[in-house]
Design a protein around this motif. Structure first.
Motif, PDB file in Angstrom:
ATOM      1  N   GLN A  79      88.497  -7.821  20.438  1.00  0.00           N
ATOM      2  CA  GLN A  79      88.093  -9.000  19.986  1.00  0.00           C
ATOM      3  C   GLN A  79      89.023  -9.353  18.808  1.00  0.00           C
ATOM      4  N   ILE A  82      92.527  -9.953  19.434  1.00  0.00           N
ATOM      5  CA  ILE A  82      92.982 -11.271  20.106  1.00  0.00           C
ATOM      6  C   ILE A  82      92.923 -12.364  19.083  1.00  0.00           C
ATOM      7  N   ASP A  83      91.808 -12.349  18.273  1.00  0.00           N
ATOM      8  CA  ASP A  83      91.581 -13.346  17.377  1.00  0.00           C
ATOM      9  C   ASP A  83      92.432 -13.249  16.042  1.00  0.00           C
ATOM     10  N   SER A  84      93.002 -12.350  15.635  1.00  0.00           N
ATOM     11  CA  SER A  84      93.890 -12.205  14.339  1.00  0.00           C
ATOM     12  C   SER A  84      95.147 -13.136  14.491  1.00  0.00           C
ATOM     13  N   PRO A  85      95.045 -14.194  13.420  1.00  0.00           N
ATOM     14  CA  PRO A  85      96.311 -15.131  13.443  1.00  0.00           C
ATOM     15  C   PRO A  85      97.494 -14.527  13.144  1.00  0.00           C
ATOM     16  N   ARG A  88      98.857 -12.339  16.000  1.00  0.00           N
ATOM     17  CA  ARG A  88      99.407 -13.138  16.719  1.00  0.00           C
ATOM     18  C   ARG A  88     100.713 -13.777  16.612  1.00  0.00           C
ATOM     19  N   PRO A  92     102.674 -11.570  19.304  1.00  0.00           N
ATOM     20  CA  PRO A  92     101.771 -12.119  20.335  1.00  0.00           C
ATOM     21  C   PRO A  92     101.422 -11.610  21.586  1.00  0.00           C
ATOM     22  N   ALA A  95      97.601 -11.176  21.913  1.00  0.00           N
ATOM     23  CA  ALA A  95      96.568 -12.002  22.186  1.00  0.00           C
ATOM     24  C   ALA A  95      96.920 -12.738  23.655  1.00  0.00           C
ATOM     25  N   GLY A 287     101.106 -18.596  27.155  1.00  0.00           N
ATOM     26  CA  GLY A 287     100.832 -17.738  25.772  1.00  0.00           C
ATOM     27  C   GLY A 287     101.786 -17.919  24.577  1.00  0.00           C
TER      28      GLY A 287
END
Length: 287
Positions: A79, A82-85, A88, A92, A95, A287
Motif C-alpha cells: 500500500q 501504491i500511495d506514495s506520490p 508515482r 508510475p 501505482a 494509469g
C-alpha cells in the motif's frame, strides 16, 4: 490448522537479525509482512525452527527518491508503494500494478521485500522489478552484497539469496524522461492469484516512435523479458509479439488453472492491450 512449534525473535538491528539467521543454520525464516509465510506455516507447508521478525529494525520501511535511483526498503508495504506520490511521479508502474495485489488487508501488511523473496513467478512485484531492472541488497554476518535483478530470480519460489542472507533494500534506476508504462493481468476473480501478467515500457527514442520492452509473468519458472523492438518499424508488431512469446525462456506449463497453450495466448492478448494503452495520448491512457 496451527503451525508447528517455533521460536520467535524481534531483533532491534539488522546485525542482530543476521546473527540469529546464521545461528539457525538454514532452519530459520525472516518475517517481513508474513502474508504468504504465515498461511504456509498454518498449513504446515513451512516449518521454520524460528521466525526473525524485522518489524523493529529501523530504515527498512522507507522509499527514497534520489537523483538517478529509487531505493525501497524491504519492509515497505504494497500500500505504501501504491500511495506514495513521490514514487508515482518517479516510476508510475508501481501505482498501476499494486492495486491488482490480492485485497486491501494483504496490501496493508504484505511487503515489497517479502514478495520478492518469495519469488512467485505469477505475482506482481517480481514482474514489475524484472521490467525496471536494478539490484537487490542482501546482508549477512560479515557483510553485504548487491545482486543484479537479472540474476535474482532463479526459478519457482527460488532466488539467489543464500540461507543466511536477508534482503534489505532494492535499488531501481529511474526511468528516462518520457518513458511510459502499462500493466495488465488475467485472474479468474478479483483478488485471486494471477494466471498471467504483463508489464510493458515504451522507451522514448529520437529516431522513431519509441522502443518497446515487456515482461510476462506466469509463463515459466520466472518472469521473462521480451524485447519487442521499435514501436513503428521492422516486422509487424503482431509478428514480433508472437516471436517474443515463442522464445525458449517462455515456458508456460499446464496446471489446473490453464494449459500452457492458453497461457501463451493470454500473454499475447495482455501484451497487445498494454501496447494499445501506450499508443494512446498520455492523458487518455489508463494509469
Amino acid at each position: 490448522m496451527r503451525p508447528a512449534p517455533f521460536e520467535y525473535f524481534a531483533p532491534a538491528s539488522l546485525a542482530e537479525a543476521a546473527a540469529l539467521l546464521a545461528q539457525s543454520e538454514g532452519a530459520g525464516r525472516i518475517l517481513a509482512g508474513g502474508q504468504s509465510l504465515l498461511p504456509a506455516m498454518n498449513l504446515r507447508l513451512a516449518r521454520p525452527s524460528c521466525l526473525i521478525d524485522l518489524r523493529r529494525v529501523p530504515g527498512l520501511d522507507e522509499i527514497r527518491i534520489e537523483a538517478d535511483t529509487v531505493r525501497i526498503g524491504a519492509r515497505v508495504t504494497h500500500q505504501q508503494l501504491i500511495d506514495s506520490p513521490e514514487l508515482r511521479a518517479a516510476i508510475p508502474l508501481f501505482a498501476m500494478a499494486g492495486p491488482y495485489i490480492a485485497h486491501a488487508a494483504i496490501r496493508s501488511h504484505g511487503t515489497f521485500g517479502g514478495s520478492l523473496a518469495l519469488a512467485d513467478p505469477a505475482s506482481e512485484w517480481p514482474t514489475v522489478l524484472s521490467l525496471l531492472g536494478g539490484r537487490v541488497r542482501a546482508e549477512r554476518v560479515g557483510g553485504a552484497r548487491w545482486i543484479d535483478v537479472r540474476d535474482f530470480f532463479r526459478s519457482f519460489y527460488t532466488t539467489a539469496l543464500a540461507p543466511d542472507e536477508i534482503l534489505t533494500d532494492i535499488e531501481i534506476p529511474r526511468p528516462g524522461p518520457g518513458t511510459r508504462f502499462a500493466f495488465d493481468e488475467f485472474v479468474r476473480q478479483s483478488g485471486a492469484f494471477a494466471i498471467v501478467l504483463s508489464a510493458v515500457a515504451l522507451l522514448p527514442s529520437a529516431a522513431n516512435a519509441g522502443a518497446l520492452l515487456g515482461v510476462v509473468g506466469g509463463c515459466g519458472l520466472k518472469p521473462a523479458r521480451l524485447v519487442l523492438g521499435p514501436l513503428a518499424s521492422g516486422p509487424s508488431l503482431e509478428e514480433r509479439i508472437d516471436q517474443a512469446l515463442n522464445h525458449p525462456d517462455i515456458e508456460p506449463s499446464d496446471d489446473i488453472h490453464a494449459s500452457a497453450q492458453d497461457r501463451r495466448r493470454v500473454a499475447a492478448v495482455l501484451i497487445r492491450r498494454c501496447i494499445a494503452r501506450l499508443t494512446q495520448p498520455a492523458d487518455r491512457a489508463r494509469g
